[in-house]
Design a protein around this motif. Structure first.
Motif, short mmCIF file in Angstrom:
data_model
loop_
_atom_site.label_atom_id
_atom_site.label_comp_id
_atom_site.label_asym_id
_atom_site.label_seq_id
_atom_site.Cartn_x
_atom_site.Cartn_y
_atom_site.Cartn_z
N UNK A 1 0.82 -1.22 0.00
CA UNK A 1 0.00 0.00 0.00
C UNK A 1 0.86 1.27 0.00
N UNK A 2 2.02 1.20 0.65
CA UNK A 2 2.92 2.36 0.71
C UNK A 2 4.02 2.30 -0.35
N UNK A 3 3.74 1.59 -1.45
CA UNK A 3 4.68 1.49 -2.58
C UNK A 3 6.08 1.02 -2.17
N UNK A 4 6.10 -0.03 -1.33
CA UNK A 4 7.37 -0.63 -0.95
C UNK A 4 8.10 0.06 0.19
N UNK A 5 7.47 1.06 0.80
CA UNK A 5 8.11 1.78 1.91
C UNK A 5 7.96 0.98 3.21
N UNK A 6 9.02 0.23 3.58
CA UNK A 6 8.96 -0.63 4.77
C UNK A 6 8.83 0.18 6.05
N UNK A 7 9.40 1.39 6.07
CA UNK A 7 9.35 2.25 7.26
C UNK A 7 7.90 2.63 7.59
N UNK A 8 7.15 3.10 6.57
CA UNK A 8 5.75 3.47 6.79
C UNK A 8 4.92 2.24 7.17
N UNK A 9 5.28 1.08 6.59
CA UNK A 9 4.52 -0.15 6.85
C UNK A 9 4.63 -0.57 8.32
N UNK A 10 5.85 -0.64 8.87
CA UNK A 10 5.96 -1.08 10.28
C UNK A 10 5.39 -0.04 11.23
N UNK A 11 5.46 1.24 10.83
CA UNK A 11 4.93 2.29 11.71
C UNK A 11 3.40 2.26 11.81
N UNK A 12 2.75 1.64 10.83
CA UNK A 12 1.28 1.58 10.81
C UNK A 12 0.75 0.24 11.34
N UNK A 13 1.60 -0.79 11.31
CA UNK A 13 1.15 -2.18 11.53
C UNK A 13 0.51 -2.45 12.89
#
Length: 487
Positions: A190-202
């Motif tokens: 959803x964040x176009x491969x941005x792992x940082x945004x992904x873990x911050x939302x998980x």
């Protein structure tokens, strides 16, 4: 006792001599008070576990984003398990005074807020601090064990306690799989491969679940077979309890501390593996975050049956040999667990490592279930305090083993852990509970019955010759009063 207050009848068979505790478990029932409490007890602890370890499978990603060291990651994992130690000590006496329902709801709420804020951390200090507050949710274990001890007879309490705790602990495996292998990759997409945004939302999803559960547990459940403590105290159905006296009484019982150490060597090991397993498989076997999380989740998933099996087997050994049977089974579980940890530390290839991990996990959780088959016998007047202190032992163990992983190479840390577990198995021979037989000796002199005690039972579980006493035939089959459904 007279059957007053909220319930005029019950759905399960109950034993009036054991304060109307249920004499069996009906898994597919959700009726009040016994089975409703049973299911809420494991679900609340499960959600707390899910929040507690929601960030664990993503710690490698957190490390990369924040640019922090392995030691700093382990510092955060140690604070995550230390946050609940004091809470576990305190909440036992609070359960003795106020019942399990309200403390359960409050602690879930307190834990849900920092879980939702996990994504805002920007430093190693911030990560350690927020994980400390999230970790307080781990103290819901005390309420879950107190609850089932209040609801089920001594003949069934090992199975009930272990099943509830085991299904709660599955939250550790669910966190690895749900957050690490499902929510994280979806958010990354959803964040176009941005792992940082992904873990911050998980972590927002587990936090929301915690918030909803905290409200429901207060609204839709009961403290004990007769209803809620607040109302029962007003009706003089149960005596008011001093928090300080309850705590001191639990602290002064030497058996509490033997089981404190043994619980450190099983639950402490499980918590450590929840923090370590994903990173271990990434570092030692070069797996991706998603794959390592899936493999690490196996450890938690064994709780679906292993902890319950440990408690059930403890009950079976008890029916044949009394307390001696429970202590024999406790020693077997710890010895096998220690040997499996040592073997796991020697594994060099992925397939055999996973196979050993499965058996390692089974014995860890069976030992936890076995421990809480013994706990209700130690001091029935102060069951909350005793349960809380021993529960805190698990977290003290996790802190000690976490320090091992922080300071030693992972394989050496595992080897050290295995040797300490094997040593702890010998402590069963020092457990002497009044009114029960021990590992090598006959019955200890029974305590004088305290008629004021709510959770106390009116008899010991062994006859004068040391043989186990059978469940009473005074159980009555009744039906539940649907007017009290609470919907």
């Amino acid at each position: 006792s007279s059957l007053k207050s909220k319930f005029s009848s019950y759905d399960l068979e109950v034993d009036p001599e054991q304060e109307f505790k249920a004499t069996k478990i009906k898994l597919f029932s959700f009726k009040r008070p016994h089975m409703r409490s049973f299911h809420y007890a494991w679900w609340c602890y499960h959600v707390a576990f899910l929040m507690w370890f929601s960030i664990s499978p993503l710690l490698k990603e957190v490390q990369n984003t924040l640019g922090i060291s392995k030691e700093q990651i382990w510092t955060s994992s140690i604070t995550a398990v230390s946050g609940t130690i004091v809470m576990r000590f305190l909440l036992g006496p609070f359960c003795d005074k106020y019942g399990p329902r309200i403390p359960m709801g409050i602690v879930l709420l307190i834990s849900a807020i920092p879980t939702a804020l996990t994504g805002l951390v920007t430093s190693a200090q911030g990560l350690a601090s927020i994980r400390f507050f999230i970790g307080m949710g781990g103290s819901t274990f005390v309420m879950s064990q107190y609850w089932t001890t209040s609801m089920f007879t001594r003949e069934w309490v090992g199975t009930a306690n272990a099943t509830v705790a085991g299904w709660g602990n599955v939250g550790g495996g669910v966190a690895q799989l749900l957050v690490g292998s499902f929510i994280f990759p979806i958010l990354k997409l959803a964040f176009n491969g941005d792992a940082s945004k992904a873990w911050r939302t998980a972590c927002v999803f587990p936090a929301f679940l915690g918030l909803v559960t905290s409200v429901c547990v207060i609204k839709f459940t009961d403290d004990c077979p007769k209803g809620n403590y607040s109302k029962l105290k007003k009706q003089k159905e149960i005596a008011d309890v001093s928090i300080v006296q309850s705590f001191v009484g639990g602290m002064l019982n030497i058996n509490t501390w033997f089981l404190f150490v043994q619980y450190a060597c099983c639950f402490g090991v499980e918590i450590t593996m929840n923090n370590a397993a994903s990173m271990y498989f990434q570092d030692e076997f070069y797996l991706s975050t998603e794959k390592a999380a899936a493999v690490a989740s196996i450890f938690g998933w064994m709780n679906l049956f292993a902890r319950g099996l440990g408690g059930f087997t403890s009950d079976k050994f008890n029916s044949r040999l009394g307390m001696r049977g429970r202590l024999i089974w406790q020693s077997i579980c710890l010895l096998m667990e220690g040997l499996m940890v040592v073997l796991f530390s020697r594994m060099k290839s992925l397939g055999p490592a996973i196979s050993v991990l499965i058996f390692f996990s089974i014995f860890v959780q069976a030992a936890e279930g076995s421990t809480y088959g013994i706990v209700p016998y130690i001091d029935s007047k102060r069951s909350g305090s005793v349960s809380g202190i021993i529960g805190a032992g698990g977290n003290v163990g996790a802190v000690i083993f976490g320090l091992c992983f922080q300071r030693l190479e992972a394989r050496h840390a595992l080897l050290t852990m295995g040797c300490l577990i094997i040593a702890s198995a010998t402590l069963s021979s020092f457990v002497f509970i009044q009114g029960q037989n021990s590992l090598f000796f006959g019955i200890q002199e029974p305590l004088e019955k305290d008629s004021q005690s709510y959770t106390g039972d009116s008899k010991t579980d062994v006859e004068s010759d040391g043989s186990p006493r059978k469940s009473p035939n005074s159980a009555v089959e009744t039906s539940f009063d649907e007017n009290d459904s609470g919907h």
